[in-house]
Design a protein around this motif. Structure first.
Motif, PDB file in Angstrom:
ATOM      1  N   VAL A 137       1.101  -1.310  -0.152  1.00 52.96           N
ATOM      2  CA  VAL A 137      -0.184  -0.276  -0.337  1.00 52.96           C
ATOM      3  C   VAL A 137       0.707   1.144  -0.265  1.00 52.96           C
ATOM      4  O   VAL A 137       1.945   1.604   0.790  1.00 52.96           O
ATOM      5  N   SER A 171       0.933   5.599   0.673  1.00 54.79           N
ATOM      6  CA  SER A 171       0.365   6.688   1.287  1.00 54.79           C
ATOM      7  C   SER A 171       0.686   7.836   1.328  1.00 54.79           C
ATOM      8  O   SER A 171       2.828   8.233   1.396  1.00 54.79           O
ATOM      9  N   ARG A 184      -3.909  11.902   6.308  1.00 53.59           N
ATOM     10  CA  ARG A 184      -3.180  10.478   4.909  1.00 53.59           C
ATOM     11  C   ARG A 184      -4.001  10.085   4.252  1.00 53.59           C
ATOM     12  O   ARG A 184      -4.560  10.239   4.697  1.00 53.59           O
ATOM     13  N   THR A 208      -3.464   7.360   0.899  1.00 50.37           N
ATOM     14  CA  THR A 208      -3.237   6.079   0.575  1.00 50.37           C
ATOM     15  C   THR A 208      -4.129   6.158  -0.916  1.00 50.37           C
ATOM     16  O   THR A 208      -5.062   5.727  -1.139  1.00 50.37           O
ATOM     17  N   GLN A 240      -3.341   1.130  -3.753  1.00 50.97           N
ATOM     18  CA  GLN A 240      -3.438  -0.864  -3.196  1.00 50.97           C
ATOM     19  C   GLN A 240      -2.921  -1.316  -3.707  1.00 50.97           C
ATOM     20  O   GLN A 240      -3.803  -2.099  -4.924  1.00 50.97           O
ATOM     21  N   ILE A 286      -1.747  -2.293   6.085  1.00 47.37           N
ATOM     22  CA  ILE A 286      -2.113  -1.005   6.585  1.00 47.37           C
ATOM     23  C   ILE A 286      -1.593   0.490   7.334  1.00 47.37           C
ATOM     24  O   ILE A 286      -1.125   1.437   7.964  1.00 47.37           O
ATOM     25  N   SER A 326       2.300   1.245   7.232  1.00 41.58           N
ATOM     26  CA  SER A 326       2.207   2.538   6.813  1.00 41.58           C
ATOM     27  C   SER A 326       1.718   3.891   7.537  1.00 41.58           C
ATOM     28  O   SER A 326       2.152   4.654   7.533  1.00 41.58           O
ATOM     29  N   GLN A 327       0.828   4.021   8.758  1.00 44.35           N
ATOM     30  CA  GLN A 327      -0.061   4.311   8.869  1.00 44.35           C
ATOM     31  C   GLN A 327       0.519   3.978  10.930  1.00 44.35           C
ATOM     32  O   GLN A 327       1.202   5.433  10.809  1.00 44.35           O
TER      33      GLN A 327
END
Length: 512
Positions: free
Chosen positions: A42, A44, A60, A62, A65, A328, A331-332
């Motif tokens: 993913v 972002s 944020r 994204t 994907q 996810i 990335s976060q």
């Protein structure tokens, strides 16, 4: 640090920038998940804004994907690194992202994938291809935490003011996290998953993981490769796995054929949870997002899980993400920026990768710091982690307390230099990572007062512990910050990791 003649603004030793110019940072990040059953990415864009001395995620997005790839295997049980490399290259091309554009991110080898004999080669392959500072990371507890964040369970615990359990059921392992008040308060993991047994289109067994063999032995089912898996046997395997999963969710210690299934200590929290959610590949079936079979036990296991949820009358919450929850979360959750000063000299010292962390019991709560006690504490920590030979650089976690007056700094720095004497003698950089705002002062003192000739990297605003490994990337041109990825339990030496589970604070951070 120097003070500008007009305005009194403070400049930092690493760059010629000021705090006034770094209220906002925009980063391009990638999260890569290589699991025993599936692999995906993913991409972002993350905007971070300064809040006092720390940075928080304010936006944020994204924007891409990837496809979901069934993780390819070559001969035997080795994951096919070449095929994975081709897959990730296609996804970068489809996302219209050049690897050099990536600021930071995380590569996570999950589940049984980390146990593969070529896991290190795969990690290095993807770390190189996926852009800057994509780190190899494989801890069960970290994966549990990332899934809890990526699925939205942590946020739900705040929004609903409730205790929420997230169960991430993948191909080889199930990760359980209990969340309350916006925190992951307990985790465990077990060798339970949809692809412990994999069959071909004709129903012949292609691959069996060790935990799958144990389930088969307990039920008296022949799981030899090439044998046909009877549908009734498949249902029996799924039912037994679901029983053991709920045993783990209840805080028990499930076994199969007399062998523990837990990969971490059992849940210590007692009491019912208010909500229950599922993520991972099996969750696609639990919530009706997919109905296609991929030659594994996923459909059957999901049906057994759903039946037990209904029989118990549990309140099933819908997650924000299911099969992509872990990546996810990467990335976060890896995108935090903290601290206020750093010292890096020379700048070419960075990047550094896979630096083991030591967390000595430093005597910093006294008015006068004893340099001999600091040195002894550092040496004891090095011995405890079998790092006393000085063969590799280490990062010393410094939970600074008290004032940063000259005398205290001087005693501390001389103690650090004495404790790291063998590391220093081999020419390795001295790496310090603290939780306060004294990183720049410590680095300058080591260079100017202690006259340490080795490269120095002194950063702050981080929370570290023993058995963490950190990557420190080159300074970002846009902000003068350095990205730091904190990893835990990388490439365990056996199929069953030890009993200690990582701190939920094992995250990536960026320290200006």
């Amino acid at each position: 640090m120097t003070e500008e003649a007009e305005g009194g603004r403070i400049f930092f030793s690493s760059t010629g920038r000021t705090l006034a110019e770094e209220d906002e940072i925009c980063l391009l990040t990638v999260g890569v998940d290589i699991g025993s059953s599936t692999s995906h990415l993913v991409f972002s864009r993350i905007v971070l804004e300064r809040l006092d001395a720390r940075y928080v995620v304010s936006e944020r997005e994204t924007f891409y994907q990837s496809d979901i790839l069934l993780t390819p295997y070559s001969a035997g049980e080795d994951i096919d690194a070449d095929a994975l490399g081709a897959f990730i290259a296609r996804q970068y091309a489809d996302a219209k992202v050049d690897p050099d554009e990536i600021d930071t991110g995380a590569l996570i080898l999950t589940g049984v994938a980390v146990r593969r004999r070529n896991a290190r080669k795969i990690g290095e392959l993807f770390a190189k291809q996926a852009g800057k500072l994509v780190a190899v990371s494989a801890g069960d507890s970290l994966e549990s935490v990332l899934a809890a964040y990526g699925s939205g369970t942590v946020a739900r615990s705040i929004r609903d003011q409730a205790a929420v359990m997230n169960v991430d059921v993948g191909g080889g392992t199930a990760k359980i996290a209990v969340c309350a008040d916006g925190k992951v308060i307990d985790v465990t993991a077990a060798d339970i998953g949809a692809r412990l047994v994999v069959v071909d289109a004709a129903g012949r067994i292609e691959r069996v993981e060790e935990a799958g063999r144990r389930f088969g032995a307990e039920l008296g089912i022949n799981l030899a490769p090439g044998a046909v898996l009877d549908p009734d046997h498949a249902r029996a395997l799924a039912a037994r796995m679901a029983d053991r999963l709920f045993e783990a969710m209840d805080g028990g210690v499930p076994k199969a054929a007399g062998t523990d299934l837990l990969r971490l200590p059992p849940l210590s929290r007692r009491g019912a949870v208010d909500r229950l959610s599922f993520s991972g590949g099996v969750a696609e079936y639990i919530y009706g997002g997919d109905a296609k079979s991929y030659g594994d036990l996923g459909l059957l296991l999901a049906a057994e899980i759903r039946a037990r949820v209904e029989r118990r009358g549990l309140q099933l919450a819908r997650p924000d993400a299911r099969i992509r929850a872990t990546v996810i979360g990467a990335s976060q959750y890896t995108m935090q920026v903290s601290g206020s000063t750093i010292f890096v000299a020379p700048l070419e010292t960075l990047p550094l990768r896979n630096v083991p962390v030591i967390a000595p019991d430093l005597p910093l709560d006294r008015d006068v710091i004893d340099s001999a006690a600091v040195a002894a504490s550092v040496k004891a920590a090095l011995r405890r982690l079998d790092l006393a030979d000085g063969e590799s650089p280490v990062a010393v976690f410094v939970p600074w307390r008290g004032s940063a007056m000259f005398g205290r700094l001087d005693s501390f720095c001389r103690g650090i230099a004495a404790g790291l004497a063998d590391v220093i003698a081999r020419g390795h950089p001295v790496v310090l990572a603290g939780d306060g705002d004294v990183g720049g002062l410590i680095g300058i003192h080591l260079r100017e007062e202690t006259k340490l000739a080795n490269p120095i990297v002194s950063i702050d605003g981080l929370e570290l512990k023993e058995f963490d490994y950190i990557d420190i990337g080159a300074i970002l041109e846009s902000s003068g910050a350095v990205p730091v990825v904190i990893k835990s339990l990388i490439f365990p030496g056996s199929a069953a990791p030890g009993p200690g589970w990582g701190d939920p604070r094992a995250v990536a951070a960026v320290s200006p």
